[in-house]
Enzyme design. Structure first.
Site, PDB file in Angstrom:
ATOM      1  N   GLU A  35       0.836  -1.200   0.000  1.00 11.98           N
ATOM      2  CA  GLU A  35       0.000   0.000   0.000  1.00 11.98           C
ATOM      3  C   GLU A  35       0.871   1.250   0.000  1.00 11.98           C
ATOM      4  O   GLU A  35       1.948   1.280   0.604  1.00 11.98           O
ATOM      5  CB  GLU A  35      -0.914   0.006   1.234  1.00 11.98           C
ATOM      6  CG  GLU A  35      -2.029  -1.007   1.124  1.00 11.98           C
ATOM      7  CD  GLU A  35      -3.027  -0.910   2.274  1.00 11.98           C
ATOM      8  OE1 GLU A  35      -2.797  -0.107   3.205  1.00 11.98           O
ATOM      9  OE2 GLU A  35      -4.025  -1.646   2.240  1.00 11.98           O
ATOM     10  N   HIS A 130      -7.161  14.620 -24.132  1.00 15.71           N
ATOM     11  CA  HIS A 130      -7.403  14.057 -25.472  1.00 15.71           C
ATOM     12  C   HIS A 130      -8.643  14.694 -26.115  1.00 15.71           C
ATOM     13  O   HIS A 130      -8.622  15.063 -27.282  1.00 15.71           O
ATOM     14  CB  HIS A 130      -7.545  12.541 -25.351  1.00 15.71           C
ATOM     15  CG  HIS A 130      -7.739  11.868 -26.651  1.00 15.71           C
ATOM     16  ND1 HIS A 130      -6.833  11.983 -27.688  1.00 15.71           N
ATOM     17  CD2 HIS A 130      -8.753  11.091 -27.123  1.00 15.71           C
ATOM     18  CE1 HIS A 130      -7.276  11.291 -28.730  1.00 15.71           C
ATOM     19  NE2 HIS A 130      -8.431  10.749 -28.413  1.00 15.71           N
ATOM     20  N   LYS A 192      -6.271   8.196 -40.115  1.00 14.44           N
ATOM     21  CA  LYS A 192      -5.732   7.083 -39.323  1.00 14.44           C
ATOM     22  C   LYS A 192      -6.822   6.082 -38.968  1.00 14.44           C
ATOM     23  O   LYS A 192      -7.911   6.468 -38.558  1.00 14.44           O
ATOM     24  CB  LYS A 192      -5.111   7.645 -38.027  1.00 14.44           C
ATOM     25  CG  LYS A 192      -4.603   6.576 -37.097  1.00 14.44           C
ATOM     26  CD  LYS A 192      -3.845   7.194 -35.924  1.00 14.44           C
ATOM     27  CE  LYS A 192      -4.667   7.208 -34.676  1.00 14.44           C
ATOM     28  NZ  LYS A 192      -3.932   7.674 -33.498  1.00 14.44           N
ATOM     29  N   ARG A 194      -7.096   2.763 -36.422  1.00 14.86           N
ATOM     30  CA  ARG A 194      -6.381   1.934 -35.442  1.00 14.86           C
ATOM     31  C   ARG A 194      -6.815   0.483 -35.577  1.00 14.86           C
ATOM     32  O   ARG A 194      -7.993   0.168 -35.487  1.00 14.86           O
ATOM     33  CB  ARG A 194      -6.644   2.461 -34.022  1.00 14.86           C
ATOM     34  CG  ARG A 194      -5.883   1.701 -32.948  1.00 14.86           C
ATOM     35  CD  ARG A 194      -5.945   2.385 -31.603  1.00 14.86           C
ATOM     36  NE  ARG A 194      -5.050   3.529 -31.499  1.00 14.86           N
ATOM     37  CZ  ARG A 194      -3.735   3.448 -31.363  1.00 14.86           C
ATOM     38  NH1 ARG A 194      -3.128   2.271 -31.347  1.00 14.86           N
ATOM     39  NH2 ARG A 194      -3.008   4.535 -31.254  1.00 14.86           N
ATOM     40  N   ASP A 218       0.983  15.579 -32.338  1.00 16.72           N
ATOM     41  CA  ASP A 218      -0.153  14.838 -31.788  1.00 16.72           C
ATOM     42  C   ASP A 218      -0.296  15.234 -30.317  1.00 16.72           C
ATOM     43  O   ASP A 218       0.617  15.832 -29.741  1.00 16.72           O
ATOM     44  CB  ASP A 218       0.101  13.329 -31.917  1.00 16.72           C
ATOM     45  CG  ASP A 218      -1.203  12.529 -32.012  1.00 16.72           C
ATOM     46  OD1 ASP A 218      -2.280  13.104 -31.793  1.00 16.72           O
ATOM     47  OD2 ASP A 218      -1.112  11.324 -32.302  1.00 16.72           O
TER      48      ASP A 218
HETATM   49  C1  R5P Z   1      -5.264   9.040 -30.375  1.00 15.37           C
HETATM   50  O1  R5P Z   1      -6.207   9.452 -31.042  1.00 15.37           O
HETATM   51  C2  R5P Z   1      -4.193   9.944 -29.878  1.00 15.37           C
HETATM   52  O2  R5P Z   1      -4.361  11.243 -30.366  1.00 15.37           O
HETATM   53  C3  R5P Z   1      -2.814   9.456 -30.252  1.00 15.37           C
HETATM   54  O3  R5P Z   1      -2.677   9.484 -31.663  1.00 15.37           O
HETATM   55  C4  R5P Z   1      -2.552   8.076 -29.781  1.00 15.37           C
HETATM   56  O4  R5P Z   1      -3.011   7.908 -28.481  1.00 15.37           O
HETATM   57  C5  R5P Z   1      -1.082   7.740 -29.868  1.00 15.37           C
HETATM   58  O5  R5P Z   1      -0.894   6.437 -29.406  1.00 15.37           O
HETATM   59  P1  R5P Z   1       0.305   5.551 -29.930  1.00 15.37           P
HETATM   60  O6  R5P Z   1       1.588   6.318 -29.742  1.00 15.37           O
HETATM   61  O7  R5P Z   1       0.246   4.320 -29.075  1.00 15.37           O
HETATM   62  O8  R5P Z   1       0.053   5.249 -31.373  1.00 15.37           O
END
Ligand code: R5P
Length: 290
Positions: A35, A130, A192, A194, A218
């Site tokens: 803890e 974000h 992009k 993912r 970013d």
């Molecule tokens: C997602 O929309 C964020 O703006 C970043 O592009 C993202 O979190 C980056 O993550 P990573 O470096 O793992 O690609």
């Protein structure tokens, strides 16, 4: 008084200097059972005579589960010491990207975290979350601070016919902010998709990048997948130098290696997360809200 979470000690010290407020001697211990015990032993005395003696500003990036718990303890410790107002600064808010339930049965993690942090805060500040809508999850007023403009500071003064890109449409505002702070250049964004936690697919924009310097911006670099993919696309198109900039240089796992192998000239981030790439301080931007 300014109180640092263990992951934000340099930023808290910079903020204390900026505001000319005392920096409390926070301590971070762990019991044998695992803890945590984060404490502020001098909370009742450090501020005597200071202008804002009744206020504690806790500066804690919640980069880990431990950092979240530590923050709750620090909030409670200063309250217990009799402080009147507790301002909580989340330079980097962990879990902010989990701002909706992505599948049935999933939590809205950002909301759960915000509720917990709210119990000990009279006011919350957070840097470039974000999505700014995450601020609505907090019960006291939560203010987003835009520190992206400072990311232009470390860029070379003479970029060759620069292009300021973002890896997706959602971050174009950041690229435009950096371009505006730099003073000139074209802006555009990639598309992009993912595919998984570490795999992204980037579709190039139409902008001609051959022999031009490109700055990709970013909000966060986590695994570096997004950025290294974007840099790869640029390399295929004969780009000049590539600089990557972000507000939150989380740089988890092998992100720095990935980016170096992709051929980036430099990685510039802020001190919301304290890493070797944290060349820009957000202390002045935070101080302006205190
Ligand atoms: C997602 O929309 C964020 O703006 C970043 O592009 C993202 O979190 C980056 O993550 P990573 O470096 O793992 O690609």
């Amino acid at each position: 008084m300014i109180v640092a979470g263990s992951a934000s000690q340099a930023l808290a010290a910079a903020l204390a200097r900026e505001l000319e407020e005392p920096l409390a001697a926070a301590e971070y211990d762990r019991f044998p059972d695992g803890e945590l015990l984060a404490a502020v032993p001098d909370a009742a005395t450090v501020d005597a005579g200071a202008t804002d003696a009744d206020r504690a500003v806790i500066v804690a990036s919640t980069v880990s589960s431990d950092a979240h718990l530590e923050l709750l303890q620090l909030q409670d410790a200063v309250r217990e010491a009799g402080v009147g107002e507790v301002v909580t600064v989340l330079p980097y808010m962990g879990y902010a990207r989990q701002d909706e339930a992505f599948e049935e049965g999933h939590p809205v993690s950002a909301r759960a975290i915000a509720r917990a942090v709210s119990t000990g805060a009279d006011r919350v500040l957070t840097v470039n979350p974000h999505e700014t809508s995450v601020c609505e999850f907090f019960e006291p007023t939560a203010t987003p601070i835009d520190a992206a403009g400072r990311l232009a500071d470390p860029l070379p003064a003479e970029l060759a016919d620069p292009v300021f890109l973002s890896p997706d449409e959602g971050a174009i505002d950041l690229a435009e902010t950096v371009r505006d702070a730099y003073g000139s250049g074209e802006t555009d964004y990639f598309q992009k998709v993912r595919r998984s936690g570490t795999e992204v697919e980037i579709t190039p924009s139409d902008v001609d990048v051959a022999d031009r310097d490109v700055v990709v911006t970013d909000d966060i670099i986590a695994t570096g997948s997004t950025m290294s993919e974007a840099v790869g696309v640029l390399r295929d198109r004969g780009v000049g130098r590539v600089f990557v900039t972000c507000v939150h240089p989380l740089l988890a796992r092998n992100a720095v290696t990935k980016l170096s192998r992709a051929g980036v000239e430099a990685i510039y981030g802020t001190d919301t997360i304290e890493r070797s790439a944290s060349t820009v301080s957000v202390a002045p931007a935070i101080a302006a809200h205190l």
